[in-house]
Design a protein around this motif. Structure first.
Motif: not given
Ligand SMILES: [Zn+2]
Length: 360
Positions: A34-43, A302-306, A19-23
């Protein structure tokens, strides 16, 4: 400055798993089932890899007939300006563990002033650029050490150039030198002593570089057992007399800290940590005496809310009570959360600090 490189799917998948938010913003992943797309950090829950497809832009995913996820909202505005530059810088550092860029190099690369870079990097990543460079290298080194039987080879692989350099640099971070790290502390002598404290028996263990263990328990036997479990291959030695002067100093500091006369502890620590643990533990040391934060606040800090669960794990694996004040982190609901040395002790530590702070 954006490079157009072929996407390495293994790497992208790893970022999704972390779940790398920096990417975020760099790529998106779609889940065909599921037919859904997400950001890398999706919780959200991680899909099976075989059902995942990667995209550079939300538009590409939409063209494939996928819908934007309602949780991570991939269509909302992307970070721009320095946030994007810092993200690229992180990727650059990770991809070049054999270079040792200093702040000036990195600032030039990102076209930011050194001052701005230092400040915004720390705010976004939770580490200074230099700490990040070191952490990436150490991660590579630790990985190579586990995989390889040959320490010298691993040292070169991790881009240190010569083994004397890695010993110099790794010492302060890994605590133990690479050879010792592979062997879970073999060759290291840990001196320990148990002292009575207001929250029960406290055992302090230290190498000649700093404290490697501070734990609470009911009996000395139990505490020696805990120390043994933590450092199975180290030589354990009860403190003799006269006490080593450094050791006495550290012990005095801990005792006055518990008595409330020395709110700020700054003790040399000799512990191993992953880059993530280091980030969490550094952050915990910034929570003031007498205050508490929730796991979620620490994760955001620390910048990683998830990464709330990972933060809780990092707190639970702390080996040096008080010196890394994991007792100052509680649940968002106000409940105590966990504590490695018992909830009653956690509550007592928080109450004592609050009372002391209110009185001063
Ligand atoms: Zn999502």
């Amino acid at each position: 400055m954006r490079q157009s490189v072929v996407m390495d799917h293994d790497q992208l998948w790893e970022a999704v798993e972390r779940r790398d938010r920096s990417r975020d913003g760099e790529f998106y992943f779609g889940v065909l089932t599921t037919g859904i797309y997400c950001r890398p950090s999706c919780p959200g829950r991680r899909p099976l890899r075989q059902n995942v497809r990667f995209y550079r832009t939300p538009q590409e995913a939409e063209r494939d007939g996928l819908r934007a996820c309602k949780r991570c909202r991939p269509l909302e505005t992307e970070p721009t300006g320095s946030a994007a530059k810092i993200r690229e810088l992180c990727r650059y550092i990770e991809a070049h563990p054999d270079e040792s860029p200093d702040l000036a190099d990195l600032a030039a690369r990102a076209r930011l002033s050194r001052f701005h870079l230092q400040r915004s990097f720390k705010a976004a990543v939770g580490l200074t650029p230099k700490q990040y460079v070191d952490a990436c290298r150490l991660r590579k080194l630790k990985q190579s050490l586990r995989e390889s039987r040959d320490v010298a080879g691993a040292v070169y692989d991790a881009g240190y150039g010569s083994s004397s350099r890695v010993y110099e640099r790794a010492d302060t971070r890994l605590g133990m030198t690479p050879n010792q790290y592979r062997k879970e502390g073999r060759g290291v002598t840990i001196t320990y002593v148990a002292v009575e404290s207001p929250v029960g028996l406290m055992m302090i263990g230290a190498t000649d570089r700093g404290l490697c263990s501070i734990q609470f328990g009911d009996t000395e036997g139990e505490l020696v057992g805990l120390l043994r479990k933590e450092y199975p291959a180290a030589a354990l030695e009860a403190m003799g007399t006269p006490d080593p002067p450094e050791f006495q100093k550290w012990m005095d500091a801990l005792v006055s800290h518990l008595a409330g006369t020395q709110p700020r502890l700054e003790l040399p620590l000799d512990i191993q940590a992953t880059a993530f643990q280091m980030r969490v533990w550094n952050y915990l040391q910034s929570i003031p005496y007498g205050e508490v934060q929730s796991y979620g606040e620490v994760a955001a800090g620390i910048g990683r809310p998830s990464a709330v669960r990972a933060v809780a794990r990092a707190c639970a694996t702390n080996r040096v009570a008080l010196a890394i004040p994991c007792h100052r982190v509680i649940r968002g609901s106000g409940e105590m959360g966990g504590y490695r040395w018992g909830l009653a002790r956690k509550r007592a530590l928080i109450d004592r600090e609050r009372a002391r702070r209110a009185a001063s």
